[in-house]
Scaffold this motif. Structure first.
Motif: not given
Length: 370
Positions: A69-76, A83-94, A102-109
């Motif tokens: 999660l590090f790179e995605g949460v750091l980007a957030l 960048i956060a979306e790009q890093k977190l989405k594949p992990l979520m889909e896996a 964290w992906y939901a937090e990133t795109i919220l709003g």
């Protein structure tokens, strides 16, 4: 009949007044907090007096570089949502439930459609066992009013608490704090219990509760010298363990009461750990130091503006620092100084070790300041 009705109304009003007085008068816990303030953290104050800078950069980090999660949460944390979306989405889909949160937090709003997706993802993550996703669905919160709407319910709160308890029983330090903390302490026992929980969390490297509580202790100017000293010692304890928000808070304190030099030291250290707030502070302090006979701070200000622009690109960063130099220092930066600043910026960034200091219950620190 009328007299009886008036009597009943009078009794109701009296009870209402007594209830109001009960809640308005300071309770025992509030009085202790006011009287003791930072001095109540006896064990941590004792530890703070012998505290030294921790060589482990990640001593207070909940998410370290070995975590996917590090790179995605750091980007957030930096506000780099794309960048956060790009890093977190594949992990979520896996199938990573935490990545889903964290992906939901990133795109919220970010847009109407993204917000609907985020709301659905919080629900799904909660159903799959993420306690923090469940707690995001607490009725009455700003997010529930603005974004999450009908999905919020007390049932999710209850489920979140059950899930937190399960994590706490497995030794999760963060969960142990939040499942046991008394949100509205009213007695001496409640007050002491919360101090014990904050202490336990800090002893295990989780400093958010401590710094959050220190921030609520009131305006510095209203504190006695003894309380100010205790506050600073506790912040230094967290800062020595590389908790960036404590460093940022110390910067504010030193700017107000001690002077720029000590504040500058903490800003540099926080900047090395990736704090954009600290980078911005270094720019400001540097500009204030500059004059016709001392031009080095101009280079430093431009250097850190370049670093800020690299971490969080924005159209106006370089224009802003140029404006600051012209207006506050009444100077201009030469092309040779700009080149010097670029080289210094590259060297500084090569030595930076970014850490993550936000968590699921404090995801907004980077957006609005800690």
């Amino acid at each position: 009949m009328i007299k009886k009705t008036l009597k009943i109304i009078g009794v109701i009003l009296l009870l209402a007044l007594m209830t109001l007085v009960y809640f308005l008068l300071p309770n025992e816990a509030e009085k202790l907090r006011s009287d003791n303030n930072a001095l109540g953290y006896l064990e941590l104050l004792k530890k703070a007096k012998v505290s030294e800078p921790n060589p482990n950069v990640y001593a207070s980090s909940q998410i370290t570089p070995d975590n996917s999660l590090f790179e995605g949460v750091l980007a957030l944390q930096r506000g780099r949502y794309g960048i956060a979306e790009q890093k977190l989405k594949p992990l979520m889909e896996a199938g990573d439930i935490d990545a889903m949160y964290w992906y939901a937090e990133t795109i919220l709003g970010s847009s109407v459609y993204a917000t609907v997706e985020a709301a659905d993802l919080f629900v799904k993550a909660a159903e799959l066992g993420n306690p923090y996703a469940a707690l995001r669905l607490t009725p009455g919160t700003t997010d529930c009013k603005r974004y999450l709407g009908y999905r919020c319910s007390e049932e999710w709160v209850e489920k979140g608490e059950v899930l937190l308890k399960a994590r706490a029983e497995q030794g999760d330090v963060k969960a142990q704090y939040y499942v046991n903390v008394i949100k509205n302490p009213r007695s001496k026992d409640d007050y002491q219990r919360n101090i014990d929980l904050v202490t336990q969390a800090a002893n295990n490297g989780y400093y958010i509760p401590l710094v959050d509580n220190l921030k609520r202790l009131g305006n510095y100017k209203s504190l006695t010298q003894e309380k100010k000293q205790a506050l600073v010692e506790l912040l230094k304890l967290a800062a020595n363990n590389n908790f960036v928000p404590a460093m940022e808070h110390l910067y504010d304190y030193y700017i107000d009461f001690i002077g720029d030099e000590t504040a500058y030291t903490y800003s540099i250290k926080a900047a090395q750990l990736g704090s954009t707030n600290a980078i911005w502070a270094v720019e400001n302090v540097s500009v204030k130091r500059a004059n016709d006979n001392y031009r080095k701070p101009i280079v430093t200000a431009y250097q850190f503006a370049l670093i800020e622009n690299e971490l969080v690109p924005a159209k106006n960063i370089m224009d802003r620092v140029d404006y600051m130099i012209r207006k506050k220092a009444e100077l201009t930066i030469t092309e040779a100084e700009k080149q010097q600043a670029r080289l210094a910026a590259d060297e500084f960034m090569s030595q930076m070790t970014p850490v993550i200091y936000i968590d699921e219950l404090h995801p907004q620190h980077a957006r609005f300041g800690f």
